[in-house]
Motif scaffolding. Structure first.
Motif, PDB file in Angstrom:
ATOM      1  N   THR A 146     -41.070  17.570  -7.276  1.00 26.19           N
ATOM      2  CA  THR A 146     -41.876  18.077  -8.398  1.00 26.19           C
ATOM      3  C   THR A 146     -40.988  18.466  -9.574  1.00 26.19           C
ATOM      4  N   GLU A 192     -27.878  18.816  -6.025  1.00 24.64           N
ATOM      5  CA  GLU A 192     -29.171  18.923  -5.343  1.00 24.64           C
ATOM      6  C   GLU A 192     -29.375  17.686  -4.478  1.00 24.64           C
ATOM      7  N   THR A 229     -37.706  23.194  -8.518  1.00 24.09           N
ATOM      8  CA  THR A 229     -36.488  23.860  -8.034  1.00 24.09           C
ATOM      9  C   THR A 229     -35.333  23.700  -9.027  1.00 24.09           C
TER      10      THR A 229
HETATM   11  C1  PRP Z   1     -36.214  20.985  -1.116  1.00 23.34           C
HETATM   12  C2  PRP Z   1     -35.028  20.204  -1.638  1.00 23.34           C
HETATM   13  C3  PRP Z   1     -34.976  20.584  -3.087  1.00 23.34           C
HETATM   14  C4  PRP Z   1     -36.412  20.845  -3.442  1.00 23.34           C
HETATM   15  C5  PRP Z   1     -36.949  19.707  -4.254  1.00 23.34           C
HETATM   16  O1  PRP Z   1     -35.801  22.278  -0.819  1.00 23.34           O
HETATM   17  O2  PRP Z   1     -33.842  20.550  -0.960  1.00 23.34           O
HETATM   18  O3  PRP Z   1     -34.217  21.759  -3.277  1.00 23.34           O
HETATM   19  O4  PRP Z   1     -37.119  20.992  -2.209  1.00 23.34           O
HETATM   20  O5  PRP Z   1     -38.316  19.856  -4.520  1.00 23.34           O
HETATM   21  P1  PRP Z   1     -38.966  20.128  -5.933  1.00 23.34           P
HETATM   22  O6  PRP Z   1     -38.338  19.213  -6.931  1.00 23.34           O
HETATM   23  O7  PRP Z   1     -40.424  19.818  -5.679  1.00 23.34           O
HETATM   24  O8  PRP Z   1     -38.771  21.574  -6.274  1.00 23.34           O
HETATM   25  P2  PRP Z   1     -36.535  23.240   0.224  1.00 23.34           P
HETATM   26  O9  PRP Z   1     -37.363  24.249  -0.511  1.00 23.34           O
HETATM   27  O10 PRP Z   1     -37.256  22.414   1.257  1.00 23.34           O
HETATM   28  O11 PRP Z   1     -35.325  24.005   0.875  1.00 23.34           O
HETATM   29  P3  PRP Z   1     -34.051  23.425   1.685  1.00 23.34           P
HETATM   30  O12 PRP Z   1     -33.132  22.770   0.673  1.00 23.34           O
HETATM   31  O13 PRP Z   1     -33.448  24.662   2.270  1.00 23.34           O
HETATM   32  O14 PRP Z   1     -34.551  22.453   2.730  1.00 23.34           O
END
Ligand code: PRP
Length: 178
Positions: A106, A101, A109
């Motif tokens: 937060t 990742e 994801t």
């Molecule tokens: C972003 C990042 C992580 C997630 C982290 O993804 O790449 O996957 O947010 O945030 P969290 O811990 O609050 O969940 P995004 O949804 O922007 O998609 P992307 O990776 O396609 O840019």
């Protein structure tokens, strides 16, 4: 496309990232030493640069797969609803899995994706995040390896976007509105 003008200040240089990836790769290779069944799973889209550099440093036989999850859309605030937009191509039951990742904010994801993949019964599963914003955590989840702890600032570059821009920067920077 971002609506307000902004500049990007360098937070972590390309050189510093490369050095950290060398160290992380050594630790990961020790953890998975002897395995011939490791699948490295990149979470799209943000991890595409990190996983490319990481797997080229990893001294292990690996396969690569991708899963696309999204919770932010084009906004700066998490929706806290993780959507799986693209699933893995292959099965992971009985395999060793390293989930890669770009950033844990937060935590929704990575926690959601980890739960989903664990239910598929891999032999062993570990997670790595290049960046960690501990202060923003809303759920109980921590990656097994973290590249850098960062402050609560909006970061871009090295795969990470601002309204889909700036993923191509070779370093991590912070967004400052002008
Ligand atoms: C972003 C990042 C992580 C997630 C982290 O993804 O790449 O996957 O947010 O945030 P969290 O811990 O609050 O969940 P995004 O949804 O922007 O998609 P992307 O990776 O396609 O840019």
């Amino acid at each position: 496309m971002p609506e307000r003008p902004y500049v990007i200040d360098e937070l972590i240089s390309a050189k510093t990232i490369a050095a950290r990836i060398e160290d992380l790769s050594r630790e990961i290779a020790e953890e998975f030493a002897g395995t011939d069944k490791l699948i490295v799973v990149g979470l799209l889209r943000g991890s595409f640069v990190f996983i490319a550099d990481l797997v080229r440093e990893l001294d292990l036989p690996i396969e690569v797969d991708f899963l696309e999850a999204s919770s932010y859309g084009d906004g700066m605030e998490s929706s806290r609803e993780v959507r799986i937009l693209k699933d893995l191509r292959g099965a992971i039951e009985g395999r060793d899995v390293l989930v890669v990742e770009d950033i844990v904010d937060t935590g929704y994801t990575l926690k959601h994706v980890s739960g989903l993949l664990r239910a598929r019964k891999p032999a062993r599963m570990k997670t790595i995040a290049l960046l960690n914003k501990q202060v923003r955590r809303e759920v109980d989840f921590n990656a097994d390896w973290v590249g850098f702890e960062i402050p609560d600032e909006f970061v871009v570059g090295y795969g990470i976007d601002f309204a889909q821009r700036n993923r191509d920067l070779p370093y991590i920077g912070t967004v400052r509105f002008t």
